[in-house]
Scaffold this motif. Structure first.
Motif, PDB file in Angstrom:
ATOM      1  N   CYS A   1       6.383  24.639  19.343  1.00 59.06           N
ATOM      2  CA  CYS A   1       8.246  24.401  19.990  1.00 59.06           C
ATOM      3  C   CYS A   1       8.259  23.953  21.725  1.00 59.06           C
ATOM      4  N   GLY A   2       6.916  24.607  22.268  1.00 60.46           N
ATOM      5  CA  GLY A   2       6.962  24.337  23.207  1.00 60.46           C
ATOM      6  C   GLY A   2       5.752  23.852  23.937  1.00 60.46           C
ATOM      7  N   CYS A   3       5.097  24.047  25.796  1.00 66.57           N
ATOM      8  CA  CYS A   3       3.701  24.406  26.233  1.00 66.57           C
ATOM      9  C   CYS A   3       4.176  24.746  28.079  1.00 66.57           C
ATOM     10  N   ILE A   4       3.447  25.311  28.271  1.00 70.45           N
ATOM     11  CA  ILE A   4       3.549  25.750  29.720  1.00 70.45           C
ATOM     12  C   ILE A   4       2.913  25.116  30.405  1.00 70.45           C
ATOM     13  N   TYR A   5       2.332  23.778  31.257  1.00 69.38           N
ATOM     14  CA  TYR A   5       1.211  23.494  31.616  1.00 69.38           C
ATOM     15  C   TYR A   5       1.077  24.288  33.347  1.00 69.38           C
ATOM     16  N   THR A   6       0.121  25.213  33.627  1.00 65.56           N
ATOM     17  CA  THR A   6      -0.403  26.038  34.970  1.00 65.56           C
ATOM     18  C   THR A   6      -0.553  24.968  35.856  1.00 65.56           C
TER      19      THR A   6
END
Length: 558
Positions: A507-512
């Motif tokens: 449902c979602g992805c956080i890139y660093t």
């Protein structure tokens, strides 16, 4: 002579959701331990122009006089601090008036009885980087993923005159057709004004909690979305006071769509295409050079196709959240960690796959009580901002304790958002999301009972000569030298891992991360924000592909 940079923070009203005409800013030149400093920048920041080291004991002094006519004889004068790290004592004209603990939330002091024509304000701050208090990524021995600490005053200091029958607090809970409004005031009655497309909604109320249904007034209420972040102005007036605020019509829910649970905005499934935002700046550390830089950071990420910022273990000035409210940038707000960190236990072992650990530990009762109270105060402080769609409670086990109980406590205090109870690893029994951190590899993932959320990934490093915090800065998760291979690695991550995982429940992805931070050079932008390190067009393309794949998946679910 005061520096023009500090004066830019003098002009910014620090509380946009509770705005009065009464505003007298004390930013600018102060003395710290007998030497000039530019407030609101912390002494460690270049923009503070403070030349000396310190031992954690900071004595700030400022002389001021109230402008003529600033306060009437019946008014109370309040002194506001955006944030002072970690412990602050406020002394005015020799009288000790208040003590505050915790370095991330605002506090106010009634200084009416201590005021003179000419005033001497002293703020005694103590910052030992005690892990009993929330501290984020600050570290005395900075390096790698730990950064220069900030001390003392690091947000705006200001005064306002508050009349009798003042509007002391407002709590706004939106729906898709109206709002539930709670007003804290000792006035016998108050009037609200809401400008609408077809005129002005104006009502007078005596009760403090009311429901306002805009559907009857405005045939099609205007919903807030990332594509159309519409804000309704709101004015609340008593017989002596008038404040300006705003609200948005939007809801955040977890709903079952077919056999899968989804995060929904306004009832519609939403993919969180986000980036980690640590809120660090090369010249001001915890503050940018000027408030408009928050708007620019939001715009930079929107230009790359992102719709969410994960505000990583730091609470920002309200100016940041106001920029997100206006721009339609979603925010996942982290609670600020306290407690000790163990590299082997908290990072190495879980990265190798040891993801389970009990969190019902004994001891540290003061720290635990403060963390829980600070988390609830953070929710209360930020409650009215429509941009905030969720909260992260614990990150990678740092200071983690009683995660299930803290989840239930936070969820009860604000059920209008979703909660990532344990971001990355060390999950317990209760959370709204199945939250995972995945670095150094790409693999297709499958959801279990909860929405699957890749809450950290990527982190590829690219040094840009001339834009490094220090020449040997190199921290990241795999290094390339130019824009093209960096963009290729990032887009490959999304195509090999994110896109194939969407039909399996991602449902979602956080890139660093948004920008480089000191030794970390894994940002989309350099630390000074002068160079975008990736190809904008390709980032937009992959974002469009992600949203298209998610929409197709949702149609299949229905």
């Amino acid at each position: 002579m005061e520096h023009s940079i500090a004066s830019r923070w003098q002009q910014e009203y620090p509380r946009p959701q509770h705005k009065r005409n009464s505003f007298f800013c004390l930013n600018g030149e102060w003395e710290l331990n007998g030497v000039p400093i530019q407030v609101p920048f912390p002494p460690e920041a270049p923009l503070a122009h403070y030349p000396l080291p310190h031992d954690g004991q900071l004595c700030y002094q400022k002389q001021f006089s109230l402008p003529t006519g600033f306060a009437r004889s019946t008014d109370r004068v309040l002194l506001h601090f955006g944030a002072v790290d970690q412990i602050a004592e406020v002394v005015l004209n020799g009288q000790s008036l208040a003590r505050h603990e915790g370095g991330y939330l605002p506090f106010s002091v009634d200084i009416t009885e201590a005021l003179l024509d000419e005033n001497q304000l002293t703020v005694n701050a103590l910052d030992t980087l005690s892990t009993d208090y929330p501290y984020g990524k600050q570290c005395k021995n900075r390096g790698g993923m730990w950064y220069t600490p900030v001390s003392g005053i690091w947000q705006t200091v200001w005064l306002e005159a508050v009349p009798p029958h003042a509007v002391n607090a407002v709590r706004i809970t939106p729906s898709l057709t109206g709002i539930a409004l709670s007003v804290e005031t000792d006035a016998p009655e108050y009037t609200i004004e809401i400008p609408l497309k077809e005129g002005l909604l104006r009502r007078t109320f005596a009760q403090k909690q009311i429901e306002i249904d805009l559907l009857k007034e405005d045939e099609i209420p205007h919903l807030w979305t990332p594509q159309d972040p519409f804000l309704y102005p709101l004015f609340i007036e008593t017989d002596t006071d008038r404040i300006e605020s705003y609200f948005a019509l939007r809801t955040v829910q977890l709903r079952s769509i077919g056999a899968q649970q989804c995060i929904c905005l306004n009832g519609e499934p939403l993919f969180l295409h986000g980036v980690l935002d640590q809120g660090y700046f090369a010249d001001g550390i915890y503050l940018p050079e000027q408030p408009v830089e928050y708007e620019r950071d939001v715009a930079r990420m929107q230009e790359l196709g992102f719709n969410l910022l994960r505000k990583h273990i730091k609470v920002e000035p309200e100016t940041f959240y106001y920029a997100c409210d206006r721009s339609g940038m979603l925010v996942l707000q982290d609670m600020v960690n306290s407690g000790s960190y163990h590299y082997l236990k908290d990072t190495v072992l879980p990265t190798l796959g040891f993801l389970r650990r009990a969190d019902h530990t004994a001891g540290e009762e003061k720290r635990k009580a403060f963390f829980e109270g600070h988390a609830l105060a953070t929710q209360q402080h930020l409650y009215n901002h429509p941009c905030i769609v969720g909260y992260t409670i614990f990150n990678e086990g740092w200071g983690q304790f009683d995660a299930d109980r803290i989840y239930r406590t936070c969820k009860a205090a604000d059920p209008t958002r979703f909660y990532d109870a344990t971001s990355g690893w060390f999950a317990q029994q209760e959370s709204d999301l199945d939250s995972r951190h995945l670095y150094f590899r790409t693999k297709v993932m499958r959801a279990s009972k909860r929405p699957l959320f890749l809450s950290e990934c990527g982190g590829y490093a690219r040094p840009v000569p001339g834009h490094l915090f220090q020449p040997n800065a190199k921290y990241g998760y795999g290094t390339v030298k130019t824009q093209e291979p960096l963009t290729e690695k990032i887009t490959a991550l999304y195509r090999k891992m994110v896109l194939p995982s969407i039909p399996l429940g991602l449902c979602g992805c956080i890139y660093t991360q948004l920008s480089d931070v000191e030794d970390e050079i894994n940002g989309m932008y350099t630390y000074d924000r002068n160079v975008c390190k990736v190809d904008t067009a390709q980032m937009q393309t992959i974002a469009n592909d992600i949203f298209a794949e998610f929409c197709h998946h949702v149609k299949q679910l229905k």
